[in-house]
Design a protein around this motif. Structure first.
Motif, mmCIF file in Angstrom:
data_model
loop_
_atom_site.group_PDB
_atom_site.id
_atom_site.type_symbol
_atom_site.label_atom_id
_atom_site.label_comp_id
_atom_site.label_asym_id
_atom_site.label_seq_id
_atom_site.Cartn_x
_atom_site.Cartn_y
_atom_site.Cartn_z
ATOM 1 N N ARG A 129 -34.783 -6.127 -32.977
ATOM 2 C CA ARG A 129 -34.419 -6.435 -34.398
ATOM 3 C C ARG A 129 -33.916 -8.102 -34.053
ATOM 4 N NH1 ARG A 129 -34.590 -1.388 -36.100
ATOM 5 N NH2 ARG A 129 -32.284 -1.289 -36.145
ATOM 6 N N ASN A 130 -32.711 -8.296 -33.784
ATOM 7 C CA ASN A 130 -31.552 -8.727 -33.074
ATOM 8 C C ASN A 130 -32.043 -9.937 -32.596
ATOM 9 O OD1 ASN A 130 -30.557 -7.698 -35.349
ATOM 10 N ND2 ASN A 130 -28.756 -7.014 -33.884
ATOM 11 N N LYS A 131 -32.659 -9.498 -31.150
ATOM 12 C CA LYS A 131 -33.457 -10.560 -30.808
ATOM 13 C C LYS A 131 -32.144 -10.788 -28.975
ATOM 14 C CE LYS A 131 -37.974 -11.066 -31.762
ATOM 15 N NZ LYS A 131 -38.519 -10.903 -30.456
ATOM 16 N N TRP A 132 -31.242 -9.780 -29.135
ATOM 17 C CA TRP A 132 -30.486 -9.486 -28.290
ATOM 18 C C TRP A 132 -29.419 -8.283 -27.540
ATOM 19 C CZ3 TRP A 132 -25.462 -8.740 -26.689
ATOM 20 C CH2 TRP A 132 -24.750 -9.880 -25.820
ATOM 21 N N GLY A 133 -29.201 -8.273 -26.464
ATOM 22 C CA GLY A 133 -29.052 -6.670 -25.591
ATOM 23 C C GLY A 133 -28.687 -6.961 -24.566
ATOM 24 N N ARG A 134 -27.997 -6.022 -24.347
ATOM 25 C CA ARG A 134 -27.025 -6.049 -22.750
ATOM 26 C C ARG A 134 -26.762 -4.753 -22.451
ATOM 27 N NH1 ARG A 134 -28.198 -10.760 -23.512
ATOM 28 N NH2 ARG A 134 -26.848 -12.047 -22.810
ATOM 29 N N PHE A 135 -28.067 -4.542 -21.849
ATOM 30 C CA PHE A 135 -27.091 -3.131 -21.021
ATOM 31 C C PHE A 135 -26.951 -3.056 -19.063
ATOM 32 C CE2 PHE A 135 -30.946 -1.314 -23.953
ATOM 33 C CZ PHE A 135 -30.352 -0.758 -24.499
ATOM 34 N N VAL A 136 -26.010 -2.320 -18.735
ATOM 35 C CA VAL A 136 -25.200 -2.721 -17.322
ATOM 36 C C VAL A 136 -25.261 -0.803 -17.225
ATOM 37 C CG1 VAL A 136 -23.717 -3.130 -16.464
ATOM 38 C CG2 VAL A 136 -24.225 -4.852 -18.213
#
Length: 247
Positions: A129-136
């Motif tokens: 929904r926010n058009k932003w994310g990070r998975f590490v």
């Protein structure tokens, strides 16, 4: 030293943050402006106290979907939408294959690998929904070394690399990146039982001849979870002082 506040406005979940690498990651993210949801089997109160009002602790089992639901609930009630997930919690008993039982195999996979999947299922909708994310996902350089008694652990850590690669393909169009970091053996409570000869054997296989400190792993993670790494996804980044051998 002044903070660049490169993570200002972001909310980050860090598992296994009660000590060692996880604690260092949580502290660094907070220093750079993030609000931190610090997760461990027991709430990491010392880390939360060190960060202050921009941190909240959660006691949760990351191998359990209910654990991730609890993490999400606390995060949303305290800070709002989660932007960054660092899966650092790990299970790593040493068992030669002759002694390795199915329960140990399953527990290793559930903590080290299932948690990656469960966190994605929990937080991807909001990131999309926010058009932003990070998975590490915190993997291990042991996937490229000769380490006895750790077939289950190495299998789970290789799985993290594969899952991050596959997940990256599914979510790239939504502004979400997925990467693995492969630390070398690091100076934490878990490794302090090693004798001096074992430590030297590790150093002698590295270009940088010293034990890694938790803070050595932090810089690459700060990069991968920033806007600067928007075009870097599906990668396995080795951070081990030059020990890993490509083969």
């Amino acid at each position: 030293m002044s903070s660049s506040l490169s993570h200002q406005g972001r909310v980050a979940v860090v598992t296994g943050s009660g000590r060692g690498i996880g604690a260092a990651i949580a502290l660094a993210l907070a220093y750079h402006g993030a609000k931190v949801v610090a997760v461990d089997l027991q709430s990491p109160n010392a880390i939360v106290a060190a960060i202050g009002r921009n941190a909240v602790g959660v006691a949760a089992d990351v191998s359990d979907p209910d654990g991730w639901a609890a993490i999400a609930r606390v995060a949303e009630e305290t800070f709002g939408q989660v932007d960054i997930v660092i899966n650092n919690a790990a299970y790593y008993p040493n068992h030669p294959i002759e002694e390795l039982d199915l329960d140990t195999w399953k527990r290793t996979m559930s903590v080290n690998l299932d948690a990656q999947f469960l966190s994605a299922k929990q937080f991807l909708p909001g990131m999309r929904r926010n058009k932003w994310g990070r998975f590490v996902g915190i993997s291990s350089n042991s996937v490229g070394l000769t380490v006895k008694g750790m077939s289950h652990y190495i299998a789970s850590k290789m799985g993290i690399i594969g899952f991050m690669r596959g997940l990256a393909n599914d979510v790239a169009s939504d502004g979400i990146t997925c990467n693995a970091v492969l630390p070398g053996l690091t100076n934490t409570v878990a490794t302090q039982a090693q004798g001096e000869e074992q430590r030297k054997a590790t150093w002698q296989g590295q270009a940088i001849q010293r034990f890694a400190e938790p803070e050595d792993i932090v810089g690459p993670i700060l990069f991968l979870t920033s806007d600067d790494a928007a075009f870097m996804t599906g990668q396995a980044l080795v951070v081990d002082g030059g020990q890993y051998r490509v083969g």
